[in-house]
Design a protein around this motif. Structure first.
Motif, short mmCIF file in Angstrom:
data_model
loop_
_atom_site.label_atom_id
_atom_site.label_comp_id
_atom_site.label_asym_id
_atom_site.label_seq_id
_atom_site.Cartn_x
_atom_site.Cartn_y
_atom_site.Cartn_z
N GLN A 2 0.82 -1.19 0.00
CA GLN A 2 0.00 0.00 0.00
C GLN A 2 0.86 1.25 0.00
N TRP A 5 -0.03 7.28 1.25
CA TRP A 5 -1.29 8.02 1.37
C TRP A 5 -2.43 7.09 1.77
N THR A 6 -2.39 5.86 1.24
CA THR A 6 -3.43 4.89 1.60
C THR A 6 -3.32 4.49 3.06
N SER A 9 -4.62 7.25 5.26
CA SER A 9 -5.97 7.72 4.97
C SER A 9 -6.94 7.34 6.08
N ASP A 13 -9.22 1.23 5.19
CA ASP A 13 -7.96 0.86 4.55
C ASP A 13 -6.74 1.59 5.12
N GLY A 14 -6.98 2.60 5.95
CA GLY A 14 -5.86 3.38 6.47
C GLY A 14 -5.85 3.46 7.98
#
Length: 237
Positions: A2, A5-6, A9, A13-14
């Motif tokens: 990943q 930024w992911t 986030s 997902d973050g």
């Protein structure tokens, strides 16, 4: 793998939500510890300049102990030692009772007593910087000792002690990271969990550094505003 930024986030997902929660816990702990430390520090400073030898001795013992012990060790003593002590007392009434101290409360108490031991020295220096004539002037116009303290001494005390207390606030903000050692989900612990899960330790600890730096910068602006406000109030008196 990943992207950064992911990983940073918000959403499933973050780790943005977890880091934001850590910021909230860190700031909340520092804010609730501050008044506790200021109150105890002020009372200890009063004790250390008391005319009663036993009060001065107690104040000196208090500051010597908590300025001499490492903050982390003080935290462990509160978190584990106080828990054992309270449990022994409670078991006198309920033998099967189990007492657990919240890590947030333990952090507040431990950091509060450490902060107060240093704050007491700041207050004591501020007390000594105020001329004795200020007290006598208050008494001469008919003010009681309590009124003299509230109306004459405290405004000057705050102005003199504010720079030293401001530095202690920044130290307190950073010392909250120690409470992650007893399970508090602050910035450091959330960053540690994210680093362990994603194998991106450098990135997440780097983000934690940037968060603490941002909090320090925001605090500096806030402290500057408070100092200007106090200065204006002093000029108007």
């Amino acid at each position: 793998m990943q992207s950064a930024w992911t990983l940073l986030s918000f959403g499933p997902d973050g780790w943005g939500d977890d880091l934001a929660h850590g910021v909230l816990v860190t700031v909340s702990l520092a804010l609730v510890t501050l008044p506790l430390g200021l109150l105890i520090g002020f009372l200890v400073a009063l004790a250390k300049q008391s005319g009663e030898p036993s009060m001065r001795l107690a104040g000196n013992i208090y500051t010597t102990i908590f300025r001499g012990l490492p903050e982390l060790l003080t935290l462990f003593l509160v978190f584990y030692g106080a828990q054992i002590g309270i449990q022994q007392v409670v078991r006198l009434v309920r033998p099967d009772a189990v007492v657990e101290i919240n890590s947030f409360v333990a952090g507040m108490v431990a950091l509060g007593v450490v902060f107060s031991s240093y704050a007491s020295e700041v207050f004591l220096s501020a007390f000594r910087a105020i001329p004795r004539g200020q007290y006598e002037g208050g008494y001469s116009v008919g003010l009681s000792p309590r009124q003299t303290m509230r109306l004459v001494i405290l405004p000057q005390l705050v102005r003199i002690a504010l720079p030293g207390l401001s530095n202690l606030w920044l130290i307190l903000l950073k010392d909250t990271a120690l409470v992650s050692a007893v399970g508090l989900t602050d910035i450091v612990r959330q960053s540690s969990i994210a680093a362990r899960v994603t194998k991106q330790a450098f990135m997440f600890f780097g983000v934690a550094c940037l968060i603490y730096l941002a909090l320090a910068i925001i605090s500096s602006f806030g402290i500057g505003a408070i100092e200007r406000w106090v200065g204006k109030r002093a000029a108007q008196r």
